[in-house]
Design an enzyme around this catalytic site. Sequence first.
Site, PDB file in Angstrom:
ATOM      1  N   ARG A  28     -15.199 -46.674 -20.979  1.00  0.00           N
ATOM      2  CA  ARG A  28     -16.199 -46.403 -19.937  1.00  0.00           C
ATOM      3  C   ARG A  28     -17.023 -45.153 -20.230  1.00  0.00           C
ATOM      4  O   ARG A  28     -17.999 -44.892 -19.537  1.00  0.00           O
ATOM      5  CB  ARG A  28     -15.538 -46.275 -18.565  1.00  0.00           C
ATOM      6  CG  ARG A  28     -14.590 -45.087 -18.460  1.00  0.00           C
ATOM      7  CD  ARG A  28     -14.047 -44.921 -17.053  1.00  0.00           C
ATOM      8  NE  ARG A  28     -13.239 -43.702 -16.951  1.00  0.00           N
ATOM      9  CZ  ARG A  28     -12.867 -43.185 -15.798  1.00  0.00           C
ATOM     10  NH1 ARG A  28     -13.188 -43.788 -14.648  1.00  0.00           N
ATOM     11  NH2 ARG A  28     -12.155 -42.068 -15.763  1.00  0.00           N
ATOM     12  N   ASP A  53      -4.148 -46.805  -2.749  1.00  0.00           N
ATOM     13  CA  ASP A  53      -4.188 -46.830  -4.214  1.00  0.00           C
ATOM     14  C   ASP A  53      -2.964 -47.623  -4.676  1.00  0.00           C
ATOM     15  O   ASP A  53      -1.888 -47.078  -4.894  1.00  0.00           O
ATOM     16  CB  ASP A  53      -4.140 -45.396  -4.759  1.00  0.00           C
ATOM     17  CG  ASP A  53      -4.526 -45.338  -6.234  1.00  0.00           C
ATOM     18  OD1 ASP A  53      -4.743 -44.212  -6.733  1.00  0.00           O
ATOM     19  OD2 ASP A  53      -4.609 -46.405  -6.873  1.00  0.00           O
ATOM     20  N   ARG A  55     -19.779 -43.408 -11.664  1.00  0.00           N
ATOM     21  CA  ARG A  55     -18.976 -43.581 -10.428  1.00  0.00           C
ATOM     22  C   ARG A  55     -19.520 -44.752  -9.626  1.00  0.00           C
ATOM     23  O   ARG A  55     -20.431 -44.631  -8.802  1.00  0.00           O
ATOM     24  CB  ARG A  55     -19.017 -42.314  -9.589  1.00  0.00           C
ATOM     25  CG  ARG A  55     -18.272 -42.412  -8.256  1.00  0.00           C
ATOM     26  CD  ARG A  55     -16.797 -42.497  -8.396  1.00  0.00           C
ATOM     27  NE  ARG A  55     -16.240 -41.291  -9.019  1.00  0.00           N
ATOM     28  CZ  ARG A  55     -15.031 -41.237  -9.572  1.00  0.00           C
ATOM     29  NH1 ARG A  55     -14.271 -42.311  -9.604  1.00  0.00           N
ATOM     30  NH2 ARG A  55     -14.584 -40.118 -10.112  1.00  0.00           N
ATOM     31  N   GLU A 106      -9.661 -54.310  -8.395  1.00  0.00           N
ATOM     32  CA  GLU A 106      -9.764 -54.121  -9.840  1.00  0.00           C
ATOM     33  C   GLU A 106      -8.822 -55.062 -10.593  1.00  0.00           C
ATOM     34  O   GLU A 106      -7.607 -54.931 -10.488  1.00  0.00           O
ATOM     35  CB  GLU A 106      -9.436 -52.664 -10.165  1.00  0.00           C
ATOM     36  CG  GLU A 106     -10.220 -51.652  -9.327  1.00  0.00           C
ATOM     37  CD  GLU A 106      -9.586 -50.283  -9.330  1.00  0.00           C
ATOM     38  OE1 GLU A 106      -8.744 -50.007 -10.210  1.00  0.00           O
ATOM     39  OE2 GLU A 106      -9.924 -49.472  -8.452  1.00  0.00           O
ATOM     40  N   HIS A 109     -12.863 -51.985 -13.262  1.00  0.00           N
ATOM     41  CA  HIS A 109     -12.711 -51.108 -12.106  1.00  0.00           C
ATOM     42  C   HIS A 109     -13.849 -51.352 -11.091  1.00  0.00           C
ATOM     43  O   HIS A 109     -14.669 -50.471 -10.849  1.00  0.00           O
ATOM     44  CB  HIS A 109     -12.732 -49.655 -12.605  1.00  0.00           C
ATOM     45  CG  HIS A 109     -12.118 -48.668 -11.672  1.00  0.00           C
ATOM     46  ND1 HIS A 109     -12.656 -48.358 -10.449  1.00  0.00           N
ATOM     47  CD2 HIS A 109     -11.003 -47.912 -11.788  1.00  0.00           C
ATOM     48  CE1 HIS A 109     -11.920 -47.442  -9.858  1.00  0.00           C
ATOM     49  NE2 HIS A 109     -10.901 -47.162 -10.628  1.00  0.00           N
ATOM     50  N   GLN A 134      -8.195 -39.946 -18.848  1.00  0.00           N
ATOM     51  CA  GLN A 134      -7.790 -40.961 -17.861  1.00  0.00           C
ATOM     52  C   GLN A 134      -8.701 -42.185 -18.009  1.00  0.00           C
ATOM     53  O   GLN A 134      -9.910 -42.076 -18.162  1.00  0.00           O
ATOM     54  CB  GLN A 134      -7.948 -40.380 -16.447  1.00  0.00           C
ATOM     55  CG  GLN A 134      -7.927 -41.431 -15.348  1.00  0.00           C
ATOM     56  CD  GLN A 134      -7.345 -40.938 -14.043  1.00  0.00           C
ATOM     57  OE1 GLN A 134      -6.191 -40.512 -13.974  1.00  0.00           O
ATOM     58  NE2 GLN A 134      -8.160 -41.021 -13.008  1.00  0.00           N
TER      59      GLN A 134
END
Length: 316
Positions: free
Chosen positions: A102, A227, A73, A290, A182, A97
């Site tokens: 990652r 978002d 994170r 991002e 990201h 997702q």
Amino acid sequence: MDRSNKPSAIGLGASIPQPTVSIKDSTVEASLPSGESATIHLYGATVTSWKAHGQEQLFLSENAILDGSKPIRGGIPLVFPVFGPPPKDHATSTLPQHGFARNSKWEYLGKSSAESADSQSDQAVKLDFGLSHTMLSEEFRKAWPYEFGLVYSVTLTKNSLQTQLQVRNEGTQNFEFQVLMHTYLSVADISTIRVKNLESKTYIDKTRNASSHTEASPALAITEETDRVYQSLDPSVPIVVSSAADDQPLFSITRDALTDVVVWNPWIEKAKGMADFGPDEAYKNMICVEAGSVSGWQTLEAGDSWEGGQSIKSRL
Ligand code: TA6
């Protein structure tokens, strides 16, 4: 020639401090003589630290899980081959997702010469990381049975951090993919920054049922959960995170082949709802900008390859 008085040749190369690369457990750290550094976890090839101008430029949650049990994170998680929750009727439908890049263990391929314009000097180091279909977990290989090779390059220069991904289709079937870097940028206080160069751009607002809108603001303030997927941007036009007080640029992000930019801040409730996001108030100290190619799908034919990336300058 009498060489007795000739001064011994001074190994000039030896006297000029050089970039250093160190490997410790499952992280690789690069440092420049001028003090900049970057740390990359082999898990996800996740950049977890970029220090420049004497301070950390990336946000890493205090509760980030670094043991490989879930995506890290913060820093720069790499999203591939799908962005967001995978569509039901698609080859990626059973992936997690943001795909598997990652949350897979990459390998460090080594240091290579830096190629970008501002990295001609010794004040630059390029680290390469690899992930291929043979390295994936059984679960991920079953979920996405294509033969691929990824090479992810992280280039640290005195003035920037660059991340570039090469995708190779090593199989006989075409495959579709999305990709996104990201990036969690560290900011002192979310209320004091603005995001610029998005004006008049179309965006999908994921906080409003993925409805389509046009950005009206020349300097976007973040005052609630945000978002947004901004689409079809000119990658050479920098997205700038600036100080609201004096319009000074804090970060400038240019891209290569990545024409979408996601702007995300979880704000209060979503921050509280993520166990690995901490402390809860830390939404005030980060903004995700991002760079990606996520509005559609890139089709990679058998034997072909694709490249794309970003260059982030800080405190210009
Ligand atoms: O990039 C923004 C976003 O897609 C948000 O919708 C939010 O889900 C964020 O990524 C974090 O996703 P993650 O799977 O890392 O919790």
